[in-house]
Write an enzyme that holds these catalytic residues in place. Structure first.
Site, PDB file in Angstrom:
ATOM      1  N   PHE A 228      40.268  34.020  40.430  1.00 55.20           N
ATOM      2  CA  PHE A 228      41.141  34.973  39.756  1.00 55.20           C
ATOM      3  C   PHE A 228      42.420  34.258  39.324  1.00 55.20           C
ATOM      4  CE2 PHE A 228      39.042  37.562  43.252  1.00 55.20           C
ATOM      5  CZ  PHE A 228      37.926  37.818  42.483  1.00 55.20           C
ATOM      6  N   ASP A 230      45.579  33.794  38.768  1.00 60.92           N
ATOM      7  CA  ASP A 230      46.922  34.332  38.971  1.00 60.92           C
ATOM      8  C   ASP A 230      47.926  33.188  39.022  1.00 60.92           C
ATOM      9  OD1 ASP A 230      46.445  33.151  41.395  1.00 60.92           O
ATOM     10  OD2 ASP A 230      46.755  34.951  42.598  1.00 60.92           O
TER      11      ASP A 230
END
Length: 306
Positions: A228, A230
């Site tokens: 993910f 981020d």
């Protein structure tokens, strides 16, 4: 409050959404709030002020946990905050009440959160009979298909950006694009659409975890989900040397210069992080395969000796 200082069973319930398996936990509505929290989890701006916080069951939560606490507080108060019809006509005053703060700081980006919730309510009603379960079932057990469905119908999940291949630094220099492209090399800068899809992949992973990979959470291609993208993972990759930043970029970051969403530097960092983790994953698989082969050989030798 950081994850490390929270009670372990609370972390388990909120992050993995193992719905109702521990009745005493404050957060036992995972099945209902999984898609809801992913809609609301918009990046928070850096601030020196006291963090927005929500007191729930005599405990003050901040950060992501304040979001979970606010939703559960609303559900206990009888506010149908996970109901599509309610979301479609949600007002700023109503959302402000749900996210009322128990600290000196108000909930950030309330207008943005209101916009994505209203859209989610409308789309669920118009396309999926008012239920996210219908959307999941339409994916027919495919994580990739669910990602496509969500990004097609819910604009707030379309985490993508336009990235321009930079000009070569010298006539003989080559171009390396962080985006996948089947376009042949060109003498002029190329333009790519880079699809990072952080939140939608977390949504799929949360659904898989919530149902422990069974029933609605059974996806035969769950391994298609990437890391993910981020801001925390790139920090770790940089620290361990899997990423390297230019001196100019490092100077900007150390100076506290914000990178706007869609900025070429932000896109490159996130895309390179995904690639780095994929390379790391392949290396781990190779090492595990070698180790498994060695263990098998050792076991065969021992059997022969006996």
């Amino acid at each position: 409050m950081s994850r490390s200082t929270m009670k372990p069973h609370v972390v388990l319930q909120t992050s993995c959404c193992r719905c109702g398996s521990t009745a005493s936990t404050p957060f036992d509505n995972g099945e209902r709030i999984t898609p809801f929290t992913r809609l609301l989890r918009i990046a928070l701006p850096w601030t020196d002020k006291e963090l927005f916080g929500v007191r729930f069951h005599d405990h003050l939560y901040t950060g992501y946990w304040s979001l979970c606490a606010a939703i559960n507080r609303a559900l206990e108060e009888g506010i149908p905050i996970t109901n599509a019809a309610y979301l479609a006509t949600l007002t700023k005053e109503q959302l402000g009440h749900v996210f009322r703060s128990d600290t000196a700081s108000n909930a950030p980006l309330l207008d943005d959160r209101l916009r994505v919730l209203q859209e989610a309510g409308r789309v669920l009603l118009d396309r999926f009979g008012g239920s996210f379960e219908t959307c999941v079932r339409a994916a027919n057990g495919s994580a990739r298909r669910l990602i496509d469905l969500v990004t097609t119908h819910f604009s707030s999940y379309r985490d993508q950006a336009v990235w321009h291949t930079p000009e070569p630094t010298s006539p003989g220099a080559s171009r390396t694009s962080l985006a996948s492209s089947s376009s042949p090399p060109s003498s002029s800068p190329a333009t790519h659409t880079v699809r990072l899809y952080k939140r939608v992949q977390i949504l799929v992973a949360d659904t898989w975890a919530c149902f422990e990979g069974k029933g609605l959470g059974s996806f035969d291609d769950i391994d298609c989900v990437t890391m993910f993208a981020d801001y925390r993972v790139p920090q770790c990759l940089l620290y361990f040397g899997l990423l390297r930043y230019s001196d100019k970029l490092l100077a900007s970051l150390h100076a506290g210069e914000p990178l706007p969403s869609g900025d070429s530097r932000e896109v490159e960092i996130r895309a390179a992080s995904i690639h780095a983790v994929e390379v790391l994953l392949e290396e781990m698989r190779t090492l595990l395969s070698v180790q498994k082969t060695k263990l098998g050989s050792s076991s065969s030798s021992s059997s022969s000796s006996s």
